[in-house]
Every structure is written in C-alpha cells, then in structure tokens.
Design an enzyme around this catalytic site. Structure first.
Site, PDB file in Angstrom:
ATOM      1  N   GLU A  37     -28.089 -25.929   4.372  1.00  0.00           N
ATOM      2  CA  GLU A  37     -29.487 -25.871   4.711  1.00  0.00           C
ATOM      3  C   GLU A  37     -30.254 -27.009   4.403  1.00  0.00           C
ATOM      4  OE1 GLU A  37     -30.522 -23.832   6.930  1.00  0.00           O
ATOM      5  OE2 GLU A  37     -29.010 -22.394   6.936  1.00  0.00           O
ATOM      6  N   TYR A 120     -38.846 -21.909   5.046  1.00  0.00           N
ATOM      7  CA  TYR A 120     -37.715 -21.657   6.152  1.00  0.00           C
ATOM      8  C   TYR A 120     -36.557 -21.624   5.266  1.00  0.00           C
ATOM      9  CZ  TYR A 120     -33.683 -22.639   8.416  1.00  0.00           C
ATOM     10  OH  TYR A 120     -32.072 -22.624   8.863  1.00  0.00           O
ATOM     11  N   ASP A 138     -37.590 -21.333  12.099  1.00  0.00           N
ATOM     12  CA  ASP A 138     -37.237 -22.745  12.188  1.00  0.00           C
ATOM     13  C   ASP A 138     -37.789 -23.207  13.595  1.00  0.00           C
ATOM     14  OD1 ASP A 138     -35.073 -21.871  13.775  1.00  0.00           O
ATOM     15  OD2 ASP A 138     -33.895 -23.451  13.333  1.00  0.00           O
ATOM     16  N   CYS A 203     -28.930 -18.055  29.801  1.00  0.00           N
ATOM     17  CA  CYS A 203     -29.612 -17.193  28.636  1.00  0.00           C
ATOM     18  C   CYS A 203     -29.394 -16.002  29.005  1.00  0.00           C
ATOM     19  CB  CYS A 203     -31.000 -17.883  28.893  1.00  0.00           C
ATOM     20  SG  CYS A 203     -32.303 -17.036  27.632  1.00  0.00           S
ATOM     21  N   CYS A 209     -37.813 -13.510  30.057  1.00  0.00           N
ATOM     22  CA  CYS A 209     -38.532 -14.740  29.373  1.00  0.00           C
ATOM     23  C   CYS A 209     -40.042 -15.128  29.836  1.00  0.00           C
ATOM     24  CB  CYS A 209     -37.652 -16.043  29.600  1.00  0.00           C
ATOM     25  SG  CYS A 209     -38.605 -17.644  29.224  1.00  0.00           S
TER      26      CYS A 209
END
Length: 291
Positions: A37, A120, A138, A203, A209
């Site tokens: 990370e 985060y 993020d 997607c 969306c």
DNA sequence: AAGGCGTGGCG
DNA sequence: TCGCCAAGCCT
C-alpha cells in the site's frame, strides 16, 4: 439503511476479472500488504511489483527492517519515487516493533498513527489484511463513484465530505463482504472505469451508471493542475539522491554539485533533503544516506 | 487547504 | 511532443 445498487454486479465482476497480484494471495501478510500500500501511493502497479518482491525478500517482517539503518530503506527504494515513503516505512517498522510487538496492528486508529499512513492506507490495510469493515476511498473508487453515482466524469480535486459519506453509505454490512467490495470497486476503477478511456462496454454497472446515462458529459470545472517537473526542486532532489543511492560510500560535495548547474536551487534542494532526513551531512564535509 | 513531494509510460 | 496520470500523505 443499506442500499448499494452496485455491489452484486461489481462483486461478480471481480470474481472473474481480478488481477492475480501477489499482495492479494493467501500467503500475503499484514506487513507485505502494508508495504504494497505504501509503494502503491501514486505509483503504478507494474513498477511496484519487482520492488515489492525485492523488499520482502530482504525484510520479511517489520523487525528485519527496523534493525537496519533508514538509509538502507532509501537505497532499496531505488527509483520508485517519493523516497520519503521509504523513510516512513522504516519509521513505521520501528514503531510496529516498539508499540505493537512487531505485529502490524489491525485497528484503523493504530494504523493511522504510523508515519506515512493516512486515512486511505489505514482503511486499506485494515480491510485487506484483517477483514475489517471500512470505506476504502482511493482515486479509483472516487472516480467510479463520481461517474456511477454522481454522474460526473471526474471527482473534485480535493476529497469532500460528501464523497466520504457516499462511500460509507455503500459499505456492505457484513465485514467480509465489505472487504470484498472494497477491493472489487477499486479494481473496477483500475481496469475498466479508467481516467482517460473508460471501457464502458466491459463495465458491469454500465446500465446503472449516472454519467453514462447522462451521455457522458465532459468534465466541467477548474483545470486540473498538472504537476510540472522539469526544472523543479523535485527534479534536483531526485538527481542528488540518485548520486547517494548509487554510491556505497559517502560522497564529497563536488559529486553532488555536478548534477545541477544553478547553485542557489541546488543548495536549497540539498538543504531540504537534509531537513527531510533523506540525506546525512557528515562532519568531514561528505554526504551519505542516513544511518 | 493548497501545494510540495519522484518517476516513468502513454495517448 | 508533452501534459496527464498512477492504491496519497503531510504541513
């Protein structure tokens, strides 16, 4: 009341489309996940992969790293960028040894207290390494939510309270599902809902969306400032540190002076590196990575 | 809270 | 080409 209209489709998509990244495997440890990370902050996966392997080969636990001088971490960081992250990781390893018996803590607040770990990264480690229930927000997730939920092409430059609230409202109630959702929606942003050319045809939530349904309106708002690099102090710092990384022994100042013509900027950059703890000015006038 | 902080690849 | 972008943090 929990209502995440995307979770089922995103989770199913992740099952068959997730990348096989080493820090996601069963043998990943909290430490290896924390290292990943930190390395992934502002740095692409492809560049992190070899660095992560080498780092964990050398320092498989926080205690291994804590035993070494911080300069070795900076040297090992090589050209990953933002070398203060190496210093932070070394300091985090020391703190983990001193405060947590050498084990990476699972609590968000304990993680947040480690150097280089912000909201985060703390949420990501708590979620990915320990299965804790957190909103993991993020740049990938911010972009997905901006499009799918808010209907705009890009999230605002600075993270807003509204984004945090939205992300938290979407976290599934069950911790294990929440952890799965966190990594899945990040992956969707990384692979499909990308910044420049989103692959809406691939997607799993295209039908829901808001941005696509609105006809993909172009981003409106202040120009997103691009970070210039050539000629900046950052470039000078990078060159100075490269000299020290590549030298096993302390170097005379003359070896640093050759990397940048303009003396005022060069001195300013060197002073800043010293102030940041990335460079150690020795008593004999030479310079080295910190011990 | 806006800006500093590395590096390299891609469209 | 060169600006944009890449799992942010810190002050």
């Amino acid at each position: 009341m929990f209502d995440n209209p995307y979770s089922t489709a995103v989770l199913a998509w992740y099952e068959t489309n997730a990348r096989d990244l080493p820090w996601r495997r069963d043998d990943a440890t909290p430490w290896s996940i924390l290292v990943s990370e930190i390395m992934l902050q502002q740095t692409p996966v492809v560049r992190v992969l070899p660095a992560w392997e080498a780092w964990l080969e050398r320092w498989p636990t926080p205690a291994h790293l804590a035993e070494e001088p911080s300069g070795e971490a900076v040297r090992m960081w090589n050209r990953l960028g933002y070398p203060r992250r190496a210093l932070n990781l070394h300091a985090a390893a020391c703190a983990i040894v001193e405060r947590h018996g050498g084990e990476v803590p699972a609590a968000h607040a304990d993680l947040l207290a480690l150097p280089g770990v912000g909201s985060y990264t703390a949420a990501a480690v708590a979620s990915f390494a320990f299965g804790r229930r957190h909103a993991v927000l993020d740049t990938n997730v911010r972009r997905v939510l901006a499009r799918a939920h808010t209907g705009v092409q890009y999230p605002p430059k600075a993270q807003t309270k509204a984004e945090t609230a939205l992300a938290e409202s979407l976290v599934p109630p069950d911790a294990a599902v929440a952890a799965r959702w966190a990594v899945a929606v990040m992956e969707l942003g990384a692979l499909v809902c990308t910044a420049r050319s989103p692959a809406c045809a691939d997607c799993p939530i295209a039908a829901q969306c808001a941005w696509r349904l609105a006809g993909k309106p172009a981003y409106e708002g202040p120009p997103r400032r691009g970070q210039t690099y050539a000629g900046t102090d950052r470039q000078v710092r990078g060159r100075l540190l490269a000299v020290l990384r590549e030298s096993p022994a302390p170097v005379p100042k003359s070896a640093l002076d050759v990397v940048w013509q303009e003396p005022v900027q060069r001195e300013r950059a060197l002073d800043a590196l010293v102030a940041d703890g990335l460079v150690d000015p020795l008593e004999d006038g030479t310079y080295a990575l910190p011990s």
